[in-house]
Design an enzyme around this catalytic site. Structure first.
Site, PDB file in Angstrom:
ATOM      1  N   HIS A   5       0.811  -1.223   0.000  1.00 13.75           N
ATOM      2  CA  HIS A   5       0.000   0.000   0.000  1.00 13.75           C
ATOM      3  C   HIS A   5       0.843   1.271   0.000  1.00 13.75           C
ATOM      4  CE1 HIS A   5      -4.056  -1.767   0.805  1.00 13.75           C
ATOM      5  NE2 HIS A   5      -3.268  -2.801   1.024  1.00 13.75           N
ATOM      6  N   ASP A  35       3.261   9.386  -0.521  1.00 11.95           N
ATOM      7  CA  ASP A  35       2.080   8.617  -0.115  1.00 11.95           C
ATOM      8  C   ASP A  35       1.851   7.523  -1.144  1.00 11.95           C
ATOM      9  OD1 ASP A  35      -0.113   8.049   1.479  1.00 11.95           O
ATOM     10  OD2 ASP A  35      -0.788  10.134   1.540  1.00 11.95           O
TER      11      ASP A  35
HETATM   12  O1  LIG Z   1      -2.769   0.709  10.556  1.00 14.42           O
HETATM   13  P1  LIG Z   1      -2.172   2.029  10.977  1.00 14.42           P
HETATM   14  O2  LIG Z   1      -0.769   1.899  11.486  1.00 14.42           O
HETATM   15  O3  LIG Z   1      -3.096   2.756  11.924  1.00 14.42           O
HETATM   16  O4  LIG Z   1      -2.068   2.974   9.688  1.00 14.42           O
HETATM   17  C1  LIG Z   1      -3.122   3.146   8.765  1.00 14.42           C
HETATM   18  C2  LIG Z   1      -2.740   2.638   7.380  1.00 14.42           C
HETATM   19  O5  LIG Z   1      -1.744   3.532   6.867  1.00 14.42           O
HETATM   20  C3  LIG Z   1      -1.134   3.164   5.628  1.00 14.42           C
HETATM   21  O6  LIG Z   1      -2.099   3.306   4.577  1.00 14.42           O
HETATM   22  C4  LIG Z   1      -1.740   3.132   3.213  1.00 14.42           C
HETATM   23  O7  LIG Z   1      -2.797   2.520   2.510  1.00 14.42           O
HETATM   24  C5  LIG Z   1      -3.709   3.371   1.830  1.00 14.42           C
HETATM   25  C6  LIG Z   1      -4.667   2.472   1.042  1.00 14.42           C
HETATM   26  O8  LIG Z   1      -3.967   1.728   0.082  1.00 14.42           O
HETATM   27  C7  LIG Z   1      -2.984   4.318   0.900  1.00 14.42           C
HETATM   28  O9  LIG Z   1      -3.921   5.170   0.234  1.00 14.42           O
HETATM   29  C8  LIG Z   1      -2.007   5.153   1.712  1.00 14.42           C
HETATM   30  O10 LIG Z   1      -1.237   5.955   0.818  1.00 14.42           O
HETATM   31  C9  LIG Z   1      -1.072   4.284   2.529  1.00 14.42           C
HETATM   32  O11 LIG Z   1      -0.361   5.128   3.426  1.00 14.42           O
HETATM   33  C10 LIG Z   1      -0.564   1.770   5.739  1.00 14.42           C
HETATM   34  O12 LIG Z   1       0.047   1.409   4.524  1.00 14.42           O
HETATM   35  C11 LIG Z   1      -1.606   0.752   6.178  1.00 14.42           C
HETATM   36  O13 LIG Z   1      -1.015  -0.517   6.353  1.00 14.42           O
HETATM   37  C12 LIG Z   1      -2.186   1.211   7.504  1.00 14.42           C
HETATM   38  O14 LIG Z   1      -3.225   0.337   7.910  1.00 14.42           O
HETATM   39  O1  UDP Z   2     -11.076  11.198  10.812  1.00 19.56           O
HETATM   40  C1  UDP Z   2     -10.838  10.442   9.871  1.00 19.56           C
HETATM   41  C2  UDP Z   2      -9.667  10.564   9.081  1.00 19.56           C
HETATM   42  C3  UDP Z   2      -9.481   9.692   8.039  1.00 19.56           C
HETATM   43  N1  UDP Z   2     -10.401   8.720   7.770  1.00 19.56           N
HETATM   44  C4  UDP Z   2     -10.224   7.820   6.612  1.00 19.56           C
HETATM   45  O2  UDP Z   2      -8.960   7.210   6.624  1.00 19.56           O
HETATM   46  C5  UDP Z   2      -8.567   6.952   5.288  1.00 19.56           C
HETATM   47  C6  UDP Z   2      -7.165   7.489   5.065  1.00 19.56           C
HETATM   48  O3  UDP Z   2      -6.660   6.853   3.930  1.00 19.56           O
HETATM   49  P1  UDP Z   2      -5.490   7.443   3.057  1.00 19.56           P
HETATM   50  O4  UDP Z   2      -5.282   6.498   1.953  1.00 19.56           O
HETATM   51  O5  UDP Z   2      -5.777   8.848   2.655  1.00 19.56           O
HETATM   52  O6  UDP Z   2      -4.204   7.501   4.013  1.00 19.56           O
HETATM   53  P2  UDP Z   2      -3.608   6.474   5.107  1.00 19.56           P
HETATM   54  O7  UDP Z   2      -4.092   6.975   6.425  1.00 19.56           O
HETATM   55  O8  UDP Z   2      -4.104   5.125   4.775  1.00 19.56           O
HETATM   56  O9  UDP Z   2      -2.122   6.634   4.977  1.00 19.56           O
HETATM   57  C7  UDP Z   2      -9.585   7.606   4.366  1.00 19.56           C
HETATM   58  O10 UDP Z   2     -10.515   6.652   3.905  1.00 19.56           O
HETATM   59  C8  UDP Z   2     -10.256   8.598   5.307  1.00 19.56           C
HETATM   60  O11 UDP Z   2     -11.589   8.929   4.967  1.00 19.56           O
HETATM   61  C9  UDP Z   2     -11.540   8.586   8.522  1.00 19.56           C
HETATM   62  O12 UDP Z   2     -12.371   7.711   8.263  1.00 19.56           O
HETATM   63  N2  UDP Z   2     -11.718   9.457   9.560  1.00 19.56           N
END
Ligand SMILES: O=P(O)(O)OC[C@H]1O[C@H](O[C@H]2O[C@H](CO)[C@@H](O)[C@H](O)[C@H]2O)[C@H](O)[C@@H](O)[C@@H]1O
Ligand code: UDP
Length: 456
Positions: A154, A363
């Site tokens: 991701h 990202d």
């Molecule tokens: O599980 P966390 O440590 O709380 O973090 C949340 C997720 O963050 C990252 O998200 C990525 O996936 C998104 C969907 O593909 C993508 O849009 C974003 O750019 C990425 O940063 C992380 O890769 C996930 O594993 C986490 O669950």
């Molecule tokens: O208060 C919040 C902030 C973020 N999100 C969700 O968290 C996801 C963030 O995904 P993104 O790919 O932008 O970044 P990541 O946190 O996975 O790196 C999106 O679906 C947002 O709508 C949410 O549900 N509530």
């Protein structure tokens, strides 16, 4: 039809809220097909790791595993989020490597494999997600698992010289060759991985997307940009105007325009640079002073990790500083909120906003960028200001693309967004929506799984 088994560290266990694109996207994908979702329970067991919980909701069976405090600290906070996360986001300066946390990472992967293997059938399709679980395929194969195993990364894949800075990188990344298919967010990520395979991984690139290890094992790799449930976000955003929280935000603006940012509190998201850019906007474009309020929603993420704690203090200072310098008795330029909001409310906030500010330094994709566009009112859409370093920029070229390190440039993009005529806003919105309607979360899941089912 074979059963889909999704494996990820973060599982959207019903009733437990947590922001993050992976959980949001996998929930949407699994709801369609049904199947099993396996991963960490989100719980810390004071005694030891390994307690398994099973729970059915709708057509999804959730099977989750507790972790001990030590494993959670060393595997999740440690190797996953203090070593791999910064490395994969091009931040070698923040990488903290230790043999202890690497051992914990391998131990938790082995524990997950040991708990999952007996639950698998040979005709299952197993889809493993993200940097927390790179070694899992090899460990499952060692336990005799025969079914097809796919991996999806991701986050970005950095250049091979950066990957090679990680001690034991050969052993870690060689683990990827036990998968049948490796998915990346963008073509650039795939290309950089192929470079790594050629230059450091002792493998060969037979043709674009077909790889061979030095032992002669073939596997596939491809770009599968993740997406959102476009129709659902459109629908939620239309319905959101009647929600109390959305109405209250609208009233509080007193006729001013809104710029919104929604991000986990993470240094990859470029938040200090964004705050500074907003300050710069107020200085460079005094004609807009008092006409635009900036709302940053930033739920705390990985709050036990030092770099994240430092970022939180920095943002508190910065928002105070900008407000101190620019606020009027009846106007606060920056509203900074550390709460996590549910999607139905967020979509209403997006729709109210004249500008969506999505300016990460790096990202993998950034689903917020896609959600912002899908939530707009087609008759009067807002403008997305988007970093070229987000995976989403590859598909959303009709946004105002910016370099987040160029704060004057971001400031000027804010002014352009404020002044953009309705016709241009509509054109840009329609161009981006055409992409999001075509490549939604269902298309993403179908394309990936079709590729995983194909024989090599
Ligand atoms: O599980 P966390 O440590 O709380 O973090 C949340 C997720 O963050 C990252 O998200 C990525 O996936 C998104 C969907 O593909 C993508 O849009 C974003 O750019 C990425 O940063 C992380 O890769 C996930 O594993 C986490 O669950
Ligand atoms: O208060 C919040 C902030 C973020 N999100 C969700 O968290 C996801 C963030 O995904 P993104 O790919 O932008 O970044 P990541 O946190 O996975 O790196 C999106 O679906 C947002 O709508 C949410 O549900 N509530």
């Amino acid at each position: 039809m074979s059963r889909l088994v999704v494996v990820s560290n973060r599982v959207a266990v019903p009733g437990v809220s947590s922001a993050g694109g992976l959980a949001v996207a996998l929930q949407a994908a699994l709801e369609e097909t049904g199947g099993m979702w396996f991963g960490w329970s989100g719980r810390i067991d004071p005694s030891d790791s390994g307690q398994v919980h099973e729970h059915d909701a709708g057509n999804i069976r959730y099977v989750t595993v507790d972790l001990s405090k030590r494993d959670h600290d060393d595997y999740y906070n440690g190797f996953a989020n203090r070593t791999l996360w910064p490395l994969l986001h091009f931040r070698v300066d923040l990488v903290d490597y230790s043999r202890i946390t690497y051992a914990a990472y391998r131990r938790v992967n082995a524990l997950f494999a040991e708990k999952l293997a007996p639950l698998l059938r040979d005709d299952d399709i197993v889809w493993i997600h993200d940097y927390h679980l790179i070694p899992m395929a090899k460990l499952l194969r060692e336990l005799g698992v025969k079914c097809r195993l796919g991996f999806f990364l991701h986050v970005p894949m950095p250049s091979s010289d950066l990957l090679a800075a990680l001690p034991q990188h050969e052993r870690l990344f060689e683990g990827l060759s036990s998968y049948d298919l490796i998915g990346f967010q963008t073509e650039r990520d795939l290309e950089r991985f192929q470079d790594y395979v050629r230059l450091f991984g002792r493998g060969r690139v037979i043709s674009h997307g077909v790889l061979e290890t030095h032992k002669g094992k073939r596997l596939r790799a491809g770009a599968f940009p993740i997406s959102i449930d476009t129709a659902q976000i459109e629908e939620q955003a239309r319905a959101a105007a009647s929600k109390v929280g959305v109405k209250r935000l609208a009233t509080s603006l007193s006729g001013r325009e809104l710029a919104i940012g929604v991000d986990r509190l993470d240094y990859s998201k470029g938040l200090p640079e964004r705050f500074r850019s907003f300050g710069r906007f107020l200085k460079r474009h005094p004609e807009h002073r008092g006409k635009l309020t900036f709302l940053q929603i930033a739920p705390v993420s990985r709050g036990e990790v030092l770099e994240y704690q430092k970022l939180r203090s920095e943002l508190e200072q910065l928002s105070g500083h900008i407000n101190g310098a620019h606020a009027e008795p009846d106007w606060t330029p920056v509203r900074y909120v550390n709460r996590n909001y549910p999607h139905p409310t967020l979509t209403g906030f997006y729709r109210l906003s004249r500008v969506g500010l999505v300016t990460p330094l790096r990202d993998g994709m950034n689903l917020v960028a896609k959600e912002y566009v899908a939530a707009q009112d087609p008759k009067d859409p807002g403008v997305l200001v988007l970093s070229t370093f987000a995976g989403a920029a590859r598909e959303l070229g009709a946004a105002l693309l910016v370099n987040p390190y160029d704060m004057d440039g971001v400031a000027d993009a804010l002014a352009t967004a404020m002044e953009m005529p309705l016709e241009e806003r509509r054109e840009r919105y329609e161009t981006m929506m055409a992409v999001l309607r075509e490549n939604d979360i269902t298309a993403w899941r179908r394309k990936y799984l079709a590729a995983l089912r194909e024989p090599i």
